[in-house]
Design a protein around this motif. Structure first.
Motif, short mmCIF file in Angstrom:
data_model
loop_
_atom_site.label_atom_id
_atom_site.label_comp_id
_atom_site.label_asym_id
_atom_site.label_seq_id
_atom_site.Cartn_x
_atom_site.Cartn_y
_atom_site.Cartn_z
N MET A 16 1.12 -1.08 0.15
CA MET A 16 -0.10 -0.11 0.05
C MET A 16 1.11 0.89 -0.12
SD MET A 16 -3.05 -1.37 2.48
CE MET A 16 -3.59 0.38 1.95
N LYS A 17 0.11 2.62 -1.65
CA LYS A 17 0.74 3.93 -0.33
C LYS A 17 0.54 4.39 -0.18
CE LYS A 17 2.16 7.24 -3.86
NZ LYS A 17 1.51 8.23 -3.98
N ASP A 18 2.01 5.24 1.01
CA ASP A 18 0.55 6.61 1.66
C ASP A 18 0.42 7.77 1.60
OD1 ASP A 18 0.24 7.63 3.97
OD2 ASP A 18 2.47 9.17 3.98
N SER A 19 -1.32 7.61 0.87
CA SER A 19 -1.81 8.86 0.51
C SER A 19 -1.74 10.21 1.31
CB SER A 19 -2.82 8.23 -0.34
OG SER A 19 -2.52 7.42 -1.58
N GLY A 20 -0.56 10.30 2.59
CA GLY A 20 -1.15 10.74 3.96
C GLY A 20 -2.26 11.46 4.40
N ARG A 21 -2.34 12.52 5.39
CA ARG A 21 -2.96 12.74 6.96
C ARG A 21 -4.41 12.74 6.40
NH1 ARG A 21 -2.20 16.80 9.44
NH2 ARG A 21 -1.95 18.32 7.50
N VAL A 22 -5.08 12.05 6.58
CA VAL A 22 -6.38 12.02 6.20
C VAL A 22 -7.70 13.62 6.58
CG1 VAL A 22 -9.22 11.77 7.16
CG2 VAL A 22 -7.14 9.44 7.58
N MET A 23 -6.93 14.20 7.31
CA MET A 23 -7.37 16.25 7.56
C MET A 23 -7.10 17.17 6.35
SD MET A 23 -6.03 14.80 10.43
CE MET A 23 -5.03 15.73 11.72
N ASP A 24 -5.39 16.10 5.62
CA ASP A 24 -5.06 17.04 4.44
C ASP A 24 -6.43 16.56 2.76
OD1 ASP A 24 -3.19 17.36 5.93
OD2 ASP A 24 -1.80 16.37 5.08
N TYR A 25 -7.41 15.66 3.50
CA TYR A 25 -8.56 15.82 2.38
C TYR A 25 -9.83 16.56 2.85
CZ TYR A 25 -5.30 11.93 0.36
OH TYR A 25 -5.07 10.92 -0.03
N TYR A 26 -9.96 17.33 3.25
CA TYR A 26 -11.04 17.92 4.13
C TYR A 26 -11.62 18.85 3.17
CZ TYR A 26 -10.60 15.31 8.66
OH TYR A 26 -10.46 14.19 10.04
N ASP A 27 -10.38 19.96 3.01
CA ASP A 27 -10.82 20.97 2.24
C ASP A 27 -9.36 21.80 1.38
OD1 ASP A 27 -9.85 23.19 4.04
OD2 ASP A 27 -11.76 23.13 4.70
N ASP A 28 -9.39 23.00 0.95
CA ASP A 28 -8.31 22.86 0.17
C ASP A 28 -7.57 23.60 0.86
OD1 ASP A 28 -8.73 22.02 -2.14
OD2 ASP A 28 -9.43 24.73 -2.76
N TYR A 29 -7.62 24.35 1.99
CA TYR A 29 -6.79 24.60 3.05
C TYR A 29 -6.36 23.66 4.59
CZ TYR A 29 -8.07 29.09 0.37
OH TYR A 29 -8.35 29.53 -0.84
N SER A 30 -7.18 22.58 4.80
CA SER A 30 -6.63 22.10 5.54
C SER A 30 -5.12 21.83 6.25
CB SER A 30 -7.26 20.62 6.13
OG SER A 30 -7.69 19.97 4.75
N PRO A 31 -3.73 21.32 4.83
CA PRO A 31 -3.28 21.58 4.96
C PRO A 31 -2.23 22.27 5.81
CG PRO A 31 -4.49 20.15 3.13
CD PRO A 31 -4.90 21.67 3.55
N TYR A 32 -2.98 23.75 5.80
CA TYR A 32 -2.15 24.92 6.59
C TYR A 32 -2.33 24.96 8.18
CZ TYR A 32 -1.26 25.02 2.02
OH TYR A 32 -0.54 24.60 0.64
N PHE A 33 -3.65 24.03 8.66
CA PHE A 33 -4.40 24.47 10.25
C PHE A 33 -3.48 23.56 11.05
CE2 PHE A 33 -8.93 24.76 7.30
CZ PHE A 33 -8.93 26.71 8.03
N ASP A 34 -3.72 23.72 12.08
CA ASP A 34 -2.86 23.29 13.58
C ASP A 34 -3.33 21.67 13.57
OD1 ASP A 34 -1.63 22.93 15.96
OD2 ASP A 34 -3.64 23.18 16.65
N ILE A 35 -2.35 21.05 13.37
CA ILE A 35 -2.90 19.70 13.51
C ILE A 35 -3.47 19.18 14.28
CG2 ILE A 35 -1.40 17.58 13.59
CD1 ILE A 35 0.60 18.35 12.02
N ASP A 36 -2.98 19.74 15.90
CA ASP A 36 -3.70 19.02 17.27
C ASP A 36 -5.01 19.10 16.82
OD1 ASP A 36 -1.66 17.61 18.05
OD2 ASP A 36 -0.82 19.21 19.15
N SER A 37 -5.77 20.65 16.21
CA SER A 37 -7.03 21.09 16.25
C SER A 37 -8.21 20.43 15.25
CB SER A 37 -6.64 22.79 15.60
OG SER A 37 -6.68 23.57 16.85
N LEU A 38 -7.02 20.24 14.61
CA LEU A 38 -7.93 19.18 13.55
C LEU A 38 -8.24 17.92 13.90
CD1 LEU A 38 -5.58 20.39 9.25
CD2 LEU A 38 -8.59 20.79 10.53
N LYS A 39 -7.56 17.51 14.95
CA LYS A 39 -7.67 16.02 15.71
C LYS A 39 -8.70 15.98 16.31
CE LYS A 39 -3.24 14.09 15.35
NZ LYS A 39 -2.20 13.14 16.27
#
Length: 86
Positions: free
Chosen positions: A24-47
């Motif tokens: 299997m190939k890592d496709s990144g964090r689940v949170m990065d798929y929420y919307d266009d800006y989610s990769p830029y938000f605080d990780i702990d808040s998104l969790k």
């Protein structure tokens, strides 16, 4: 503070597909798929809102893994490492 070894390229995650046993190939964090800006938000808040109720408490980072052989996707929780830097 904890860091994900996969997100920070400190470790490679290698998992086999439960359906076909292919790699299997890592496709990144689940949170990065929420919307266009989610990769830029605080990780702990998104969790707090990612649908995995214990990932913040258990220091886990949910990643999407994709099987190139049978096209299945699985979410795996990567155990984070404790950082000595605060």
């Amino acid at each position: 503070m904890s860091i994900c070894p996969v997100c920070n390229q400190l470790s490679a995650a290698q998992y086999r597909c439960p359906s076909c046993l292919g790699n299997m190939k890592d496709s990144g964090r689940v949170m990065d798929y929420y919307d266009d800006y989610s990769p830029y938000f605080d990780i702990d808040s998104l969790k707090m809102e990612d649908g995995y109720p214990d990932d913040e408490k258990e220091k886990q980072c949910p990643h999407v893994f994709y099987c190139v052989h049978c096209a299945s996707e699985n979410v795996l929780l990567i155990h984070e490492w404790r950082s000595e830097c605060n």
